[in-house]
Design a protein around this motif. Structure first.
Motif, short mmCIF file in Angstrom:
data_model
loop_
_atom_site.label_atom_id
_atom_site.label_comp_id
_atom_site.label_asym_id
_atom_site.label_seq_id
_atom_site.Cartn_x
_atom_site.Cartn_y
_atom_site.Cartn_z
N PRO A 38 0.49 -57.70 -7.60
CA PRO A 38 -0.87 -58.21 -7.79
C PRO A 38 -1.84 -57.08 -8.13
CG PRO A 38 -0.46 -57.86 -5.47
CD PRO A 38 0.82 -57.51 -6.17
N VAL A 39 -2.97 -57.44 -8.74
CA VAL A 39 -4.03 -56.48 -9.00
C VAL A 39 -5.34 -57.04 -8.47
CG1 VAL A 39 -2.92 -55.49 -11.04
CG2 VAL A 39 -4.45 -57.43 -11.31
N ALA A 40 -6.23 -56.13 -8.09
CA ALA A 40 -7.54 -56.55 -7.58
C ALA A 40 -8.50 -55.38 -7.68
CB ALA A 40 -7.44 -57.05 -6.14
N ASN A 41 -9.79 -55.70 -7.78
CA ASN A 41 -10.83 -54.67 -7.72
C ASN A 41 -12.04 -55.22 -7.00
OD1 ASN A 41 -11.53 -56.09 -10.50
ND2 ASN A 41 -13.39 -55.05 -9.81
N ALA A 42 -12.81 -54.35 -6.38
CA ALA A 42 -14.05 -54.73 -5.71
C ALA A 42 -15.03 -53.56 -5.84
CB ALA A 42 -13.80 -55.05 -4.24
N ASP A 43 -16.29 -53.87 -6.22
CA ASP A 43 -17.26 -52.84 -6.59
C ASP A 43 -18.39 -52.70 -5.58
OD1 ASP A 43 -15.83 -52.75 -8.97
OD2 ASP A 43 -17.28 -53.96 -10.08
N VAL A 44 -18.93 -51.47 -5.51
CA VAL A 44 -20.24 -51.22 -4.93
C VAL A 44 -21.02 -50.38 -5.94
CG1 VAL A 44 -19.37 -51.23 -2.56
CG2 VAL A 44 -19.64 -49.06 -3.75
N ILE A 45 -22.36 -50.47 -5.90
CA ILE A 45 -23.19 -49.72 -6.83
C ILE A 45 -24.28 -49.00 -6.06
CG2 ILE A 45 -24.68 -51.71 -7.30
CD1 ILE A 45 -24.92 -50.66 -10.19
N SER A 46 -24.58 -47.78 -6.47
CA SER A 46 -25.54 -46.95 -5.76
C SER A 46 -26.97 -47.28 -6.18
CB SER A 46 -25.27 -45.47 -6.06
OG SER A 46 -25.71 -45.14 -7.38
N ALA A 47 -27.91 -46.72 -5.42
CA ALA A 47 -29.30 -46.66 -5.87
C ALA A 47 -29.40 -45.55 -6.91
CB ALA A 47 -30.21 -46.37 -4.68
N PRO A 48 -30.49 -45.49 -7.67
CA PRO A 48 -30.66 -44.38 -8.62
C PRO A 48 -30.70 -43.04 -7.88
CG PRO A 48 -32.17 -46.16 -9.13
CD PRO A 48 -31.57 -46.49 -7.81
N ILE A 49 -29.91 -42.10 -8.35
CA ILE A 49 -29.83 -40.76 -7.76
C ILE A 49 -30.23 -39.74 -8.83
CG2 ILE A 49 -28.37 -39.05 -6.65
CD1 ILE A 49 -28.76 -41.55 -4.96
N THR A 50 -31.25 -38.95 -8.53
CA THR A 50 -31.71 -37.93 -9.47
C THR A 50 -31.16 -36.58 -9.05
OG1 THR A 50 -33.74 -39.17 -9.91
CG2 THR A 50 -33.74 -36.84 -10.51
N ILE A 51 -30.69 -35.82 -10.02
CA ILE A 51 -30.13 -34.50 -9.77
C ILE A 51 -31.18 -33.45 -10.15
CG2 ILE A 51 -28.24 -32.92 -10.25
CD1 ILE A 51 -27.38 -35.54 -8.92
N SER A 52 -31.55 -32.63 -9.18
CA SER A 52 -32.55 -31.61 -9.49
C SER A 52 -31.93 -30.24 -9.73
CB SER A 52 -33.57 -31.49 -8.34
OG SER A 52 -32.93 -31.01 -7.17
N THR A 53 -30.78 -29.97 -9.10
CA THR A 53 -30.11 -28.69 -9.29
C THR A 53 -28.61 -28.93 -9.31
OG1 THR A 53 -31.84 -27.53 -8.09
CG2 THR A 53 -29.77 -26.35 -8.42
N VAL A 54 -27.97 -28.45 -10.35
CA VAL A 54 -26.52 -28.54 -10.45
C VAL A 54 -25.99 -27.18 -10.86
CG1 VAL A 54 -24.56 -29.57 -11.64
CG2 VAL A 54 -26.49 -30.99 -11.01
N GLN A 55 -25.01 -26.70 -10.13
CA GLN A 55 -24.42 -25.41 -10.47
C GLN A 55 -23.61 -25.53 -11.74
OE1 GLN A 55 -22.50 -23.25 -7.31
NE2 GLN A 55 -20.79 -22.75 -8.65
N SER A 56 -23.75 -24.57 -12.62
CA SER A 56 -22.96 -24.53 -13.84
C SER A 56 -21.68 -23.80 -13.56
CB SER A 56 -23.73 -23.81 -14.95
OG SER A 56 -22.95 -23.75 -16.13
N ASN A 57 -20.56 -24.52 -13.65
CA ASN A 57 -19.27 -23.92 -13.31
C ASN A 57 -18.58 -23.39 -14.55
OD1 ASN A 57 -19.22 -24.59 -10.48
ND2 ASN A 57 -19.03 -26.71 -11.11
#
Length: 585
Positions: A566-585
């Motif tokens: 069998p196959v199945a999926n179930a979703d959740v969705i976040s609130a809007p998330i803003t990124i202010s600082t992200v390290q550049s790898n």
């Protein structure tokens, strides 16, 4: 006459003492002491050596524990790790023995870095069986990489080269987990040294490639021997060989004929289409829900269609072939599965169930994408016309229990073809978009199984307590950090084989509006992930959709696309998330 000499006792004592003082005990020989440090670095297919040294008298060495293929010559251990021995720990033990028999042991482990071997060979299915189709990596070879986590939280990118027959290799990957980046929507958290990217697709090879320009092809339909139903029904004509040719029309109450037409503007080579199915669907009630069941049907073979011309397709539908199912669906069990899955309460927009047959696919075969199922039973949409087909999003929500009892329908198709039962539920979440507007985004809970023999209930629920950097994922916020980590608790219902995380970023659509669009999907079998580099950018706002997934065959860390019931999926969705600082790898 015997004479005896008397010896004084003091002399006897002296003699005994003198004898004992010359009997010395030999001390036990000292055990060897290792003075060399084991070599713990190794690379697949490269010679590994370690010269053992120890103090002691006439010390000899023996290899008392080692992986297959390791040897000891004198004091030198040699080994060439195989592919199977790479990226896993292998234990060594060497014993040093002195001339007097005293010994000591030294033990250590070696985990060789190794080659990640990727195979992308799709299996193409049709009425003749299956064939293998190796993938051409040339378009993606510069994108494919193993992203290896480093102690400072960054990721080291290791690239590779494409080989023959759909293979791709990335050498010198250390043991442990890494992100395997294969395509924008195919990135997986895995520790495996082998990875199968292949899918099972329905594909009908044609002798003629698509034309370079579009043409207009006319289809004229005329069918007889329909059932004279008391209420209007639906007639469908389609072919497993092309999604472009899919005709729907309403049938008139009391009528036994159906006449209509279709116009196709495309570069489709209609002459390659040889098989088609014509079906009459009759309205019925499934307890509290309305729907359709299959009635008379007709299978067409050896069609001869003209591209860019007029084609007449006609015939008499065959009488029904009786089949039945005891239908019980606990629709109310899905309602609570939409609680706590979004920042605001979602609105249920659609639901339904479908009993289907999959042409040419064996009952015990794999799940095959792009295979057009033939519905035998389906719930009624809000509106049915030539432009609608059975779809979860246009059906009334399935929120109450369905106790339909024994449902009669027609099933004229070969018994060797696979039958499935699908339940789908869809809800819409209103999410704020930067700039002051909102966007409705659908989340789903779907499942497909073999034909049920008991009441149908949910196989899977959504993940619980999702967080981003330890903060509630359903609360809008700003992330200010060098790493972004998502985490969650497993579903209350079902045991997922893994989770997909879709990252939706804001984009401007062709009509000028701004909204969220899913551009990246990450897969993991764990309940947390650190987002790999270059996916999140400073100043951008994102949504994260976490889908728990069940599958009878797929393995998220080795073969995520090889699927079975069998196959199945179930979703959740976040609130809007803003990124202010992200390290550049």
């Amino acid at each position: 006459m015997l004479r005896y000499q008397v010896v004084p006792a003091t002399l006897i004592v002296f003699l005994l003492t003198a004898c004992s003082s010359g009997n010395h005990t030999t001390p036990a020989p000292a055990a060897p002491v290792f003075t060399s440090t084991p070599v713990t670095q190794a690379v697949e297919a490269s010679p590994y050596t370690y010269q053992v040294a120890a103090t002691g008298t006439a010390v000899t060495f023996s290899l008392t524990g080692a992986p297959t293929g390791a040897t000891l010559s004198g004091n030198t251990i040699s080994w060439t790790p195989t592919a199977e021995q790479s990226r896993v720990s292998s234990g060594f033990t060497v014993t040093a023995t002195a001339s007097g028999g005293a010994s000591a042991t030294q033990s250590w482990a070696v985990t060789p870095s190794g080659t990640i071997r990727i195979s992308h060979i799709d299996t193409l299915w049709n009425e003749s069986g299956s064939t293998n189709a190796p993938f051409d990596w040339s378009l993606l070879s510069s994108y494919v990489a193993a992203l290896v986590p480093q102690p400072d939280g960054s990721f080291k990118s290791l690239s590779g080269t494409a080989g023959a027959n759909g293979t791709f290799e990335i050498p010198n990957v250390p043991a442990g987990y890494y992100w395997l980046r294969l395509a924008p929507r195919d990135t997986y958290w895995t520790s495996s040294s082998t990875f199968d990217v292949g899918n099972d697709f329905f594909f009908v090879p044609t002798a003629n490639p698509p034309a370079p320009t579009t043409s207009t092809t006319y289809m004229n339909f005329s069918f007889t021997s329909l059932d004279a139903t008391a209420a209007p029904g639906v007639l469908q004509f389609d072919t497993p060989e092309s999604a472009a040719l899919n005709y729907w029309a309403s049938t008139n109450a009391g009528s036994t004929t159906s006449v209509g037409g279709d116009v196709i503007n495309s570069n489709l080579d209609s002459s390659a289409i040889k098989n088609a199915f014509v079906r009459q669907y009759e309205p019925t009630a499934f307890g509290s829900m309305n729907g359709y069941v299959l009635g008379p049907a007709l299978t067409l073979s050896n069609l001869s269609l003209t591209t860019g011309g007029h084609n007449t397709i006609s015939g008499a539908l065959n009488p029904t072939v009786p089949a039945s199912i005891n239908l019980s669906v606990k629709g109310s069990a899905w309602t609570p599965l939409f609680d706590h899955i979004a920042p605001t309460a979602p609105t249920t927009v659609g639901g339904g169930f479908y009993l289907s047959v999959q042409p040419y696919i064996a009952a015990d075969g794999p799940n095959v994408s792009l295979s057009n199922p033939i519905d035998l039973i389906w719930t009624k949409a809000y509106i049915v016309s030539a432009f609608t087909s059975p779809s979860c999003s246009i059906n009334p929500p399935l929120t109450t229990d369905v106790e339909a009892g024994t449902v009669q329908y027609s099933d004229p198709f070969p018994t060797t073809w696979r039958r499935t039962f699908r339940v789908c539920q869809s809800a819409s979440v209103a999410v704020p978009v930067p700039g002051g507007t909102t966007q409705g985004i659908n989340v789903t809970n779907n499942q497909t199984t073999s034909l049920p023999t008991a009441t149908v209930q949910p196989l899977l629920s959504p993940v619980q307590n999702p967080k981003i950097n330890g903060t509630d994922l359903f609360t809008a916020g700003t992330i200010n950090g060098t790493a972004v980590t998502l985490s969650w608790d497993p579903p209350a219902i079902g045991t997922p084989f893994g989770y997909n995380v879709a990252i939706m970023s804001t984009t401007t659509f062709p009509n000028g509006t701004v909204g969220y669009f899913s551009s990246t999907t990450l897969g993991t079998a764990k309940t947390s992930m650190t987002i790999p580099p270059d996916l999140l950018r400073s100043g951008q706002t994102y949504l994260f959709v976490i889908s728990s997934r069940v599958d009878g065959r797929a393995n998220m860390e080795t073969s995520p696309h090889r699927s079975s019931l069998p196959v199945a999926n179930a979703d959740v969705i976040s609130a809007p998330i803003t990124i202010s600082t992200v390290q550049s790898n």
